[in-house]
Design a protein around this motif. Structure first.
Motif, mmCIF file in Angstrom:
data_model
loop_
_atom_site.group_PDB
_atom_site.id
_atom_site.type_symbol
_atom_site.label_atom_id
_atom_site.label_comp_id
_atom_site.label_asym_id
_atom_site.label_seq_id
_atom_site.Cartn_x
_atom_site.Cartn_y
_atom_site.Cartn_z
ATOM 1 N N LYS A 229 23.313 50.149 42.601
ATOM 2 C CA LYS A 229 24.637 49.779 43.083
ATOM 3 C C LYS A 229 25.195 48.650 42.230
ATOM 4 O O LYS A 229 24.463 47.771 41.800
ATOM 5 N N GLU A 230 26.488 48.709 42.010
ATOM 6 C CA GLU A 230 27.154 47.619 41.323
ATOM 7 C C GLU A 230 27.145 46.408 42.244
ATOM 8 O O GLU A 230 27.377 46.539 43.448
ATOM 9 N N PRO A 231 26.874 45.230 41.701
ATOM 10 C CA PRO A 231 26.896 44.059 42.559
ATOM 11 C C PRO A 231 28.307 43.808 43.087
ATOM 12 O O PRO A 231 29.293 44.069 42.403
ATOM 13 N N GLU A 232 28.353 43.356 44.318
ATOM 14 C CA GLU A 232 29.656 43.047 44.901
ATOM 15 C C GLU A 232 30.244 41.853 44.176
ATOM 16 O O GLU A 232 29.519 40.947 43.768
ATOM 17 N N PRO A 233 31.571 41.847 44.012
ATOM 18 C CA PRO A 233 32.161 40.711 43.311
ATOM 19 C C PRO A 233 31.931 39.413 44.084
ATOM 20 O O PRO A 233 32.001 39.388 45.309
#
Length: 89
Positions: A58-62
């Motif tokens: 998963k892309e890290p949350e901003p």
């Protein structure tokens, strides 16, 4: 050549390559949403597994969110540290 193969029970390698069956099966929830089930671990997930069967990262949350003051000025808020900044990080 054929005689040697017959005498030694040698067979040429198959040129047909079968794709190994994936451990992940695509299923539908009662509401019709697609999900994926690992037949070996019983793990389920909404994201489609990678072609090699691994779980997608998963892309890290901003960390920084763009916010506005009551006057409409833009500032930046770090959701992890609660720090704010007028300058874009």
């Amino acid at each position: 050549t054929q005689k040697i193969e017959e005498e030694h029970n040698i067979r040429p390698p198959s040129t047909k390559h079968e794709k190994p069956q994936s451990l992940w099966q695509e299923l539908k929830s009662d509401s019709g949403e697609t999900y994926y089930w690992n037949t070996e671990t019983n793990e389920t997930m909404w994201e489609k597994p990678n072609e090699d069967g691994s779980v997608p990262k998963k892309e890290p949350e901003p960390i920084w969110e763009v916010c506005k003051t009551a006057d409409g000025e833009i500032y930046y808020w770090n959701t992890k540290t609660d720090v704010t900044s007028w300058e874009k990080p």
